[in-house]
Design a protein around this motif. Sequence first.
Motif, mmCIF file in Angstrom:
data_model
loop_
_atom_site.group_PDB
_atom_site.id
_atom_site.type_symbol
_atom_site.label_atom_id
_atom_site.label_comp_id
_atom_site.label_asym_id
_atom_site.label_seq_id
_atom_site.Cartn_x
_atom_site.Cartn_y
_atom_site.Cartn_z
ATOM 1 N N ARG A 1 0.852 -1.192 0.000
ATOM 2 C CA ARG A 1 0.000 0.000 0.000
ATOM 3 C C ARG A 1 0.885 1.238 0.000
ATOM 4 O O ARG A 1 1.815 1.350 0.802
ATOM 5 C CB ARG A 1 -0.874 0.053 1.251
ATOM 6 C CG ARG A 1 -1.897 -1.017 1.265
ATOM 7 C CD ARG A 1 -2.937 -0.845 2.359
ATOM 8 N NE ARG A 1 -3.727 -2.061 2.398
ATOM 9 C CZ ARG A 1 -4.650 -2.368 1.487
ATOM 10 N NH1 ARG A 1 -4.907 -1.521 0.506
ATOM 11 N NH2 ARG A 1 -5.298 -3.498 1.564
ATOM 12 N N ILE A 2 0.558 2.158 -0.893
ATOM 13 C CA ILE A 2 1.300 3.415 -0.955
ATOM 14 C C ILE A 2 0.301 4.532 -0.714
ATOM 15 O O ILE A 2 -0.796 4.517 -1.272
ATOM 16 C CB ILE A 2 1.956 3.603 -2.338
ATOM 17 C CG1 ILE A 2 2.929 2.457 -2.614
ATOM 18 C CG2 ILE A 2 2.667 4.941 -2.438
ATOM 19 C CD1 ILE A 2 3.419 2.407 -4.037
ATOM 20 N N LYS A 3 0.661 5.465 0.129
ATOM 21 C CA LYS A 3 -0.220 6.621 0.328
ATOM 22 C C LYS A 3 0.569 7.862 -0.034
ATOM 23 O O LYS A 3 1.668 8.063 0.468
ATOM 24 C CB LYS A 3 -0.646 6.723 1.789
ATOM 25 C CG LYS A 3 -1.545 5.600 2.224
ATOM 26 C CD LYS A 3 -1.814 5.778 3.696
ATOM 27 C CE LYS A 3 -2.185 4.491 4.344
ATOM 28 N NZ LYS A 3 -2.019 4.556 5.787
ATOM 29 N N LEU A 4 0.004 8.666 -0.907
ATOM 30 C CA LEU A 4 0.652 9.916 -1.281
ATOM 31 C C LEU A 4 -0.118 11.033 -0.590
ATOM 32 O O LEU A 4 -1.288 11.255 -0.900
ATOM 33 C CB LEU A 4 0.624 10.069 -2.796
ATOM 34 C CG LEU A 4 1.419 8.975 -3.531
ATOM 35 C CD1 LEU A 4 1.047 8.907 -4.992
ATOM 36 C CD2 LEU A 4 2.911 9.213 -3.377
ATOM 37 N N ASP A 5 0.525 11.658 0.347
ATOM 38 C CA ASP A 5 -0.166 12.658 1.176
ATOM 39 C C ASP A 5 0.324 14.067 0.894
ATOM 40 O O ASP A 5 1.524 14.322 0.843
ATOM 41 C CB ASP A 5 0.101 12.382 2.670
ATOM 42 C CG ASP A 5 -0.684 11.198 3.169
ATOM 43 O OD1 ASP A 5 -1.484 10.654 2.381
ATOM 44 O OD2 ASP A 5 -0.505 10.817 4.345
ATOM 45 N N VAL B 1 4.769 3.960 2.562
ATOM 46 C CA VAL B 1 4.707 2.664 1.892
ATOM 47 C C VAL B 1 4.649 1.586 2.962
ATOM 48 O O VAL B 1 5.328 1.667 3.982
ATOM 49 C CB VAL B 1 5.881 2.500 0.897
ATOM 50 C CG1 VAL B 1 7.222 2.628 1.562
ATOM 51 C CG2 VAL B 1 5.794 1.195 0.159
ATOM 52 N N LYS B 2 3.792 0.617 2.736
ATOM 53 C CA LYS B 2 3.600 -0.426 3.749
ATOM 54 C C LYS B 2 3.311 -1.750 3.044
ATOM 55 O O LYS B 2 2.430 -1.813 2.186
ATOM 56 C CB LYS B 2 2.414 -0.041 4.629
ATOM 57 C CG LYS B 2 2.324 -0.832 5.909
ATOM 58 C CD LYS B 2 1.293 -0.243 6.837
ATOM 59 C CE LYS B 2 -0.082 -0.754 6.527
ATOM 60 N NZ LYS B 2 -1.078 -0.390 7.518
ATOM 61 N N PRO B 3 4.052 -2.801 3.412
ATOM 62 C CA PRO B 3 3.737 -4.094 2.799
ATOM 63 C C PRO B 3 2.435 -4.655 3.381
ATOM 64 O O PRO B 3 2.163 -4.461 4.565
ATOM 65 C CB PRO B 3 4.933 -4.964 3.187
ATOM 66 C CG PRO B 3 5.485 -4.346 4.423
ATOM 67 C CD PRO B 3 5.167 -2.883 4.363
ATOM 68 N N VAL B 4 1.666 -5.324 2.555
ATOM 69 C CA VAL B 4 0.479 -6.006 3.080
ATOM 70 C C VAL B 4 0.965 -7.309 3.707
ATOM 71 O O VAL B 4 1.845 -7.977 3.160
ATOM 72 C CB VAL B 4 -0.524 -6.284 1.934
ATOM 73 C CG1 VAL B 4 -1.685 -7.121 2.424
ATOM 74 C CG2 VAL B 4 -1.028 -4.955 1.365
ATOM 75 N N LYS B 5 0.408 -7.616 4.849
ATOM 76 C CA LYS B 5 0.903 -8.797 5.583
ATOM 77 C C LYS B 5 0.714 -10.088 4.801
ATOM 78 O O LYS B 5 -0.296 -10.256 4.124
ATOM 79 C CB LYS B 5 0.143 -8.912 6.905
ATOM 80 C CG LYS B 5 0.803 -8.178 8.025
ATOM 81 C CD LYS B 5 0.162 -8.554 9.332
ATOM 82 C CE LYS B 5 0.907 -7.903 10.465
ATOM 83 N NZ LYS B 5 0.249 -8.146 11.743
#
Lengths: 520, 251
Positions: free
Chosen positions: A135-139, A160-164
């Motif tokens: 998951r990527i979040k552009l803030d 950026v965060k990996p999905v488990k």
Amino acid sequence: MNNQHDFVVPSDQSFTELISSLATKFRVHRQAETVSYRIFYDTVDWLLSNNGCVLEMNEDEQSRRIYWRAGKDAQLKIQLGLRQAPRFASELPDCEFRSQLASIISVRELAPRIKIKIKRTPVVMLNKKEKAIVRIKLDENWFYPMKRRAGCLLSKRLWVKPVKGYAEANQQIDALMQMMDLRPAQDNMLKLALAELGSSTTQHSTKLNLMLDPDMTSEIALKEILLRLLDITQRNTAGSVQGTDIEFMHDYRVSIRKTRSALALIKHVLPKDTIKKYKKFFAGLGKLTNPVRDNDVFLVKLDNYKQKLDKNKQEQLQPLQQYLIDNRSEAQRQFIEEVKSPGYRQALKEWRAFLEDSALLDSPLENTNKPACQLANQLIWGTYQTVLLEGNAITDESPPEALHELRKSCKKLRYLIEFFQSLYPAKRVRELINALKGLQDNLGDYNDYHVHMQILKEFTEQSPNEAAVKACNKMIKALKQKQQKTRNHFAERYAAFSSHDNQNEFRELFVGSLTGDNNE
Amino acid sequence: MKIIAIYNIKGGVGKTAAAVNLSYLAAMDGARTLIWDLDPQGAASYYFRIKAKVKGGGRKLVEGKKDLDDAVKGTDYENLDLLPADFSYRDMDLLLDKTKKPTQRLRKLLKPMAYEYDFTFLDCPPSISSASESVFTAADILLVPTIPTTLSLRTYKQIKKFFKDMGFDSAKILPFFAMVDRRKQMHRLIVENPPSFMPSALNSYIPYASEVERMGVHRAPIADFAAKSRAAQCYQSMWDEVKTKLFPHHN
């Protein structure tokens, strides 16, 4: 749910471009943009912040959540589904949160102190089976000081965060990091917002970075612009008084000059009497600080100028250096005297109160209630026409005064565009500003040489030191040549600025947008 | 972390649909949410497009030889993770009986997850056994979907009696009506006037709706593919009501 990484995205980087470049290498899916708010609560004297605690409310369309962070590294202690933040510790049910809060603020009242608006563009990276694995979040984080109606851009971030449970996620993140070359974020948003508020001196932004709403009335927009400029003026005052870093005085003066331009250019919005009073006040500050800045710039450039002279002459310029330092000291003394006077403090206090007053003006002038974007279009287009008229009239024979006038008009145009920048497509406005900047640099250099020759002439007229006067005359001759060289480049810079394409772009943005089709 | 079990002895009453939809709504609230598919049929895992299999086997998980966290899979939704079903869960009673204090087992396994999640939903298999006791011990509340028919009400009474006999706190039980078909007189009567032995019944109920069945086609919670449907709204009201039961102090 850990392994999250936070990176800084350059503020001029467009998210749409960023996602397009990601799509060339990864399977990505852009999700709907969301807007949420982070509101930080504290006592009026920042008791929580000073004790390393954070009480914040996250609010979006669907929910409100309260977060309480306390202790070492301000670790998250409690997340609550409260609909409202407590005003007093005593409003909370008997729990650990209540006792922790009460131990810091006792019976003191909490109020919202900082508001951050987050415009988020979520993107997911998919695997071959179309499962989300990263998951990527552009803030885009916009800071809204309380009682303000327009925000300023604080920071653009990429999370950026990996999905488990998906082994390939970390490889994808590594590949992404290699491709993007982003800088890990050091400061959190609260820290940046506090710096903007002036509670910290580690951050120093003089950019307006205002986010105006196109439907905002011109009155609100102008007050927000002037408030932001006032913030910058006040934030730079202490540094200007101290005088060790000349950039403080520079930023202080730019904010004053922009304030004067806003007052002079954005007409029939605020009451005439107020405008007249503050135009005079800020003009006085500009005049007072002119010699400080002129001498500062000359002292910085003097070393460079000296290089062109032989060693003997360089030494003879010592009296000139002293003359500049003495002049600067005297101007600085007068500036400090003014800043410390009760009249100065009172004027700024009243100015802020006027700008912060949310009550609409009783007797609206012609432009008071006009939508900000409509007024911005008119002003920018009109000033642009003036620049073209003045620029087109300049020939090789034109006197220096003509270039000086053009320089002033360019400044006005630049300021107007910057004031209302957020109402137009960012990338296109940036390109126009860059074209204008090229011309301004040329005109600025030309003017600097002019001012420096003036200072040298003044020195030669009053100095009894013949050797120094001789060296100065030599320098004046060299500067004249440099000025001429700059003048020779004017035509090409102006041609670039006034190109057919640029003129069309101005027309499209500031005349075409009257029909409201200017959005990116 | 609050643990919400969705439980009934009977099958086909809408347990999995409730677990999937409520956990999704919790995640959409921004809460870090986990759903544990305890039913060996693996319907919740199927709805979230995740294979019903625990790598290394569910046995090790229950025995505590494998960390729960290592078996977690992220769903397609932010804040929502799933512990997939495993076929070995068909022998959950046997698995639990081999451990010390089987009734405490699930609570103990879930304890470390409290740092990671705000809510854990347990989608329970239809049975009443020592595995159920472990669920009753672990859960903060027990949502019991009940079809408004005589037979289903009787089943609900059995659950309540079992709870009382085994010394569990009956206040944990929150029944709600599911698969309500308002064309049927009995359904209408029961939903409008719940029997006196259901004083804690939730006001919100789930209608018999085609959207619930379509979850299997879309393999997604209803709010994801039919956000404005009546069924989606009913689950939303139910979730709002459950939150007020969980956090009575919050206004």
